[in-house]
Design a protein around this motif. Structure first.
Motif, mmCIF file in Angstrom:
data_model
loop_
_atom_site.group_PDB
_atom_site.id
_atom_site.type_symbol
_atom_site.label_atom_id
_atom_site.label_comp_id
_atom_site.label_asym_id
_atom_site.label_seq_id
_atom_site.Cartn_x
_atom_site.Cartn_y
_atom_site.Cartn_z
ATOM 1 N N SER A 1 40.461 24.235 37.883
ATOM 2 C CA SER A 1 39.053 24.608 38.072
ATOM 3 C C SER A 1 38.913 25.867 38.921
ATOM 4 O O SER A 1 37.889 26.552 38.858
ATOM 5 C CB SER A 1 38.272 23.454 38.723
ATOM 6 N N THR A 2 39.940 26.176 39.707
ATOM 7 C CA THR A 2 39.923 27.386 40.532
ATOM 8 C C THR A 2 40.684 28.538 39.873
ATOM 9 O O THR A 2 40.641 29.667 40.382
ATOM 10 C CB THR A 2 40.569 27.128 41.910
ATOM 11 N N TRP A 3 41.375 28.251 38.759
ATOM 12 C CA TRP A 3 42.275 29.226 38.137
ATOM 13 C C TRP A 3 41.494 30.116 37.163
ATOM 14 O O TRP A 3 41.436 29.889 35.968
ATOM 15 C CB TRP A 3 43.399 28.492 37.409
ATOM 16 N N GLU A 4 40.901 31.159 37.687
ATOM 17 C CA GLU A 4 40.098 32.074 36.880
ATOM 18 C C GLU A 4 41.002 32.903 35.963
ATOM 19 O O GLU A 4 42.115 33.282 36.329
ATOM 20 C CB GLU A 4 39.308 33.009 37.795
ATOM 21 N N GLN A 5 40.518 33.162 34.757
ATOM 22 C CA GLN A 5 41.230 34.071 33.861
ATOM 23 C C GLN A 5 40.236 35.047 33.243
ATOM 24 O O GLN A 5 39.031 34.791 33.216
ATOM 25 C CB GLN A 5 42.008 33.299 32.799
ATOM 26 N N GLU A 6 40.761 36.165 32.772
ATOM 27 C CA GLU A 6 39.911 37.223 32.225
ATOM 28 C C GLU A 6 39.048 36.674 31.096
ATOM 29 O O GLU A 6 39.510 35.938 30.232
ATOM 30 C CB GLU A 6 40.782 38.369 31.703
ATOM 31 N N GLY A 7 37.754 37.024 31.116
ATOM 32 C CA GLY A 7 36.841 36.591 30.071
ATOM 33 C C GLY A 7 36.087 35.316 30.375
ATOM 34 O O GLY A 7 35.232 34.899 29.590
ATOM 35 N N ASP A 8 36.358 34.662 31.505
ATOM 36 C CA ASP A 8 35.648 33.433 31.860
ATOM 37 C C ASP A 8 34.150 33.695 32.030
ATOM 38 O O ASP A 8 33.756 34.720 32.594
ATOM 39 C CB ASP A 8 36.194 32.845 33.159
ATOM 40 N N VAL A 9 33.353 32.765 31.550
ATOM 41 C CA VAL A 9 31.907 32.809 31.758
ATOM 42 C C VAL A 9 31.527 31.961 32.969
ATOM 43 O O VAL A 9 30.699 32.352 33.790
ATOM 44 C CB VAL A 9 31.162 32.321 30.498
ATOM 45 N N VAL A 10 32.164 30.788 33.079
ATOM 46 C CA VAL A 10 31.906 29.897 34.207
ATOM 47 C C VAL A 10 32.721 30.370 35.411
ATOM 48 O O VAL A 10 33.924 30.630 35.282
ATOM 49 C CB VAL A 10 32.296 28.449 33.850
ATOM 50 N N PRO A 11 32.102 30.522 36.581
ATOM 51 C CA PRO A 11 32.857 30.964 37.759
ATOM 52 C C PRO A 11 33.847 29.903 38.204
ATOM 53 O O PRO A 11 33.660 28.709 37.934
ATOM 54 C CB PRO A 11 31.772 31.182 38.819
ATOM 55 N N PRO A 12 34.918 30.292 38.886
ATOM 56 C CA PRO A 12 35.876 29.301 39.376
ATOM 57 C C PRO A 12 35.250 28.428 40.459
ATOM 58 O O PRO A 12 34.276 28.823 41.103
ATOM 59 C CB PRO A 12 37.014 30.163 39.947
ATOM 60 N N ALA A 13 35.825 27.246 40.653
ATOM 61 C CA ALA A 13 35.298 26.338 41.671
ATOM 62 C C ALA A 13 35.353 26.962 43.057
ATOM 63 O O ALA A 13 34.516 26.663 43.910
ATOM 64 C CB ALA A 13 36.078 25.027 41.659
ATOM 65 N N THR A 14 36.314 27.826 43.264
ATOM 66 C CA THR A 14 36.413 28.594 44.495
ATOM 67 C C THR A 14 37.168 29.879 44.166
ATOM 68 O O THR A 14 37.979 29.890 43.236
ATOM 69 C CB THR A 14 37.116 27.786 45.610
ATOM 70 N N PRO A 15 36.907 30.983 44.860
ATOM 71 C CA PRO A 15 37.544 32.248 44.499
ATOM 72 C C PRO A 15 39.065 32.175 44.562
ATOM 73 O O PRO A 15 39.643 31.421 45.354
ATOM 74 C CB PRO A 15 36.995 33.217 45.550
ATOM 75 N N GLY A 16 39.711 32.974 43.728
ATOM 76 C CA GLY A 16 41.167 33.021 43.694
ATOM 77 C C GLY A 16 41.645 34.329 43.092
ATOM 78 O O GLY A 16 40.849 35.174 42.688
ATOM 79 N N PRO A 17 42.969 34.499 42.983
ATOM 80 C CA PRO A 17 43.530 35.775 42.541
ATOM 81 C C PRO A 17 43.871 35.835 41.062
ATOM 82 O O PRO A 17 44.297 36.868 40.564
ATOM 83 C CB PRO A 17 44.824 35.835 43.356
ATOM 84 N N THR A 18 43.697 34.731 40.329
ATOM 85 C CA THR A 18 44.427 34.548 39.073
ATOM 86 C C THR A 18 43.884 35.319 37.876
ATOM 87 O O THR A 18 44.501 35.300 36.809
ATOM 88 C CB THR A 18 44.496 33.049 38.730
ATOM 89 N N ALA A 19 42.744 36.017 38.026
ATOM 90 C CA ALA A 19 42.263 36.867 36.933
ATOM 91 C C ALA A 19 42.963 38.222 36.940
ATOM 92 O O ALA A 19 42.816 38.997 35.996
ATOM 93 C CB ALA A 19 40.754 37.049 37.027
ATOM 94 N N ALA A 20 43.751 38.490 37.984
ATOM 95 C CA ALA A 20 44.473 39.761 38.071
ATOM 96 C C ALA A 20 45.631 39.774 37.079
ATOM 97 O O ALA A 20 46.206 38.723 36.761
ATOM 98 C CB ALA A 20 44.999 39.964 39.490
ATOM 99 N N PRO A 21 46.009 40.927 36.557
ATOM 100 C CA PRO A 21 47.138 41.018 35.620
ATOM 101 C C PRO A 21 48.412 40.441 36.229
ATOM 102 O O PRO A 21 48.687 40.625 37.412
ATOM 103 C CB PRO A 21 47.272 42.533 35.386
#
Length: 347
Positions: A245-265
């Motif tokens: 739920s915190t693991w953001e990836q490029e193109g997500d519409v729903v924000p992560p449950a808490t900020p994190g680094p994982t949308a970075a290349p």
């Protein structure tokens, strides 16, 4: 002599005296610095007269809900897993006497690593190191969940059966006590989750496992896992659901449950994270969407409590933006409702 400019939550003279008596090798006087970024229990860097840094953890200075911020729980869990394949700061001393500085606290070794609290922090690592950090994050979680609680002295530390049912009751009760901005939304999701609890996978649960609670070396290697305040025994898949739920990836519409680094290349996507964990632990993970929905609902509940404590002025001053937290509570509640609808648990 002690530091008269100690931050809120620290009685400088009393804590100096206690540390000098109970922490081996520490030479008073010490200075205290509130470490920015704490959203619940307060963490301070403690630097002694020889320049040696250690860390001290204590609860907020007020507004503490029942059963929350149990420092003895944190202490028991980091002491138990210390020396296993799960790296933690060295446990040094625990103070059960709340008269020393207004609450129980403990002291641990200070780990000077990179905490990947957000996407900007990922810029400190090259893409190869980010990949290694991701793999290490999953590998350490898998190692935690393969520890037998009895083998490390945790048997009987907490109830294990019925973990999700207990969690749902606990956070429902606490969010009502804290005064969330939209209780009707959170109640709706709670009722759907309660009605469809999956079969439990037993193990140690960290409770807030994510890159923002981990220190990494410059090559991406995990140096230490922090923030064990929610640790317990229960359903280990809850940790994986929270991580996803915190693991953001490029193109997500729903924000992560808490900020994190994982949308970075360099960071893999959520599917690869789940597959690596399943392979390492030989765990069936088909129920993961439920755990992610639960994680988002719990995020909204936790956020509501933290928001209430900041408004009451009892969380220390670290530049926290209350307005952003209020919006996060709402967005995570809505994301949880969307998730349970996608699962067919709510019309």
């Amino acid at each position: 002599m002690s530091d008269d400019t100690a931050p809120a939550g620290i009685d400088s003279a009393a804590v100096n005296a206690w540390l000098a008596e109970h922490v081996p090798g520490l030479r008073a006087p010490v200075t205290f610095e509130l470490i920015a970024g704490g959203r619940s229990n307060l963490t301070y860097r403690v630097t002694d007269a020889d320049g040696v840094a250690r860390a001290l953890r204590r609860p907020p200075t007020g507004g503490v809900l029942a059963t929350a911020h149990d420092m003895s729980r944190e202490w028991r869990f980091i002491s138990a897993v210390s020396g296993t394949d799960v790296p933690v700061p060295e446990p040094l001393a625990y103070c059960a006497d709340s008269t020393v500085t207004g609450a129980e606290f403990y002291v641990m070794g200070y780990v000077a690593g990179l905490v990947l609290a957000d996407r900007d922090a990922a810029g400190e690592l090259d893409e190869l190191a980010r990949r290694r950090a991701a793999e290490q994050t999953i590998d350490v979680l898998a190692a935690l969940h393969q520890i037998e609680p009895r083998a490390v002295g945790l048997a009987g530390t907490a109830k294990q059966d019925g973990y999700l049912a207990r969690q749902l009751r606990r956070w429902q009760r606490q969010v009502h006590q804290s005064g969330a901005p939209d209780l009707a939304l959170l109640d709706e999701v709670h009722d759907a989750l309660v009605a469809h609890i999956p079969e439990q996978r037993d193990g140690i649960v960290h409770g807030d496992y994510r890159p923002g609670n981990i220190a990494y070396g410059p090559d991406g290697h995990v140096l230490a896992v922090f923030d064990w305040e929610l640790a317990t025994l229960g359903d280990s898949l809850a940790d994986l659901g929270w991580l996803l739920s915190t693991w953001e990836q490029e193109g997500d519409v729903v924000p992560p449950a808490t900020p994190g680094p994982t949308a970075a290349p360099g960071f893999p996507g959520r599917t690869e994270v789940a597959e690596r964990y399943a392979r390492l632990t030989a765990t069936e993970v088909s129920d993961l969407p439920y755990y992610v929905a639960f994680a988002r609902w719990r995020s909204a509940c936790i956020g509501a409590g933290v928001y209430a404590r900041y408004r009451a002025g009892v969380m220390g001053d670290d530049g926290y933006l209350a307005q952003a937290r209020e919006q996060s509570v709402r967005s995570q509640g809505e994301a949880a409702r969307d998730a349970v609808r996608e699962l067919g648990l709510l019309r």
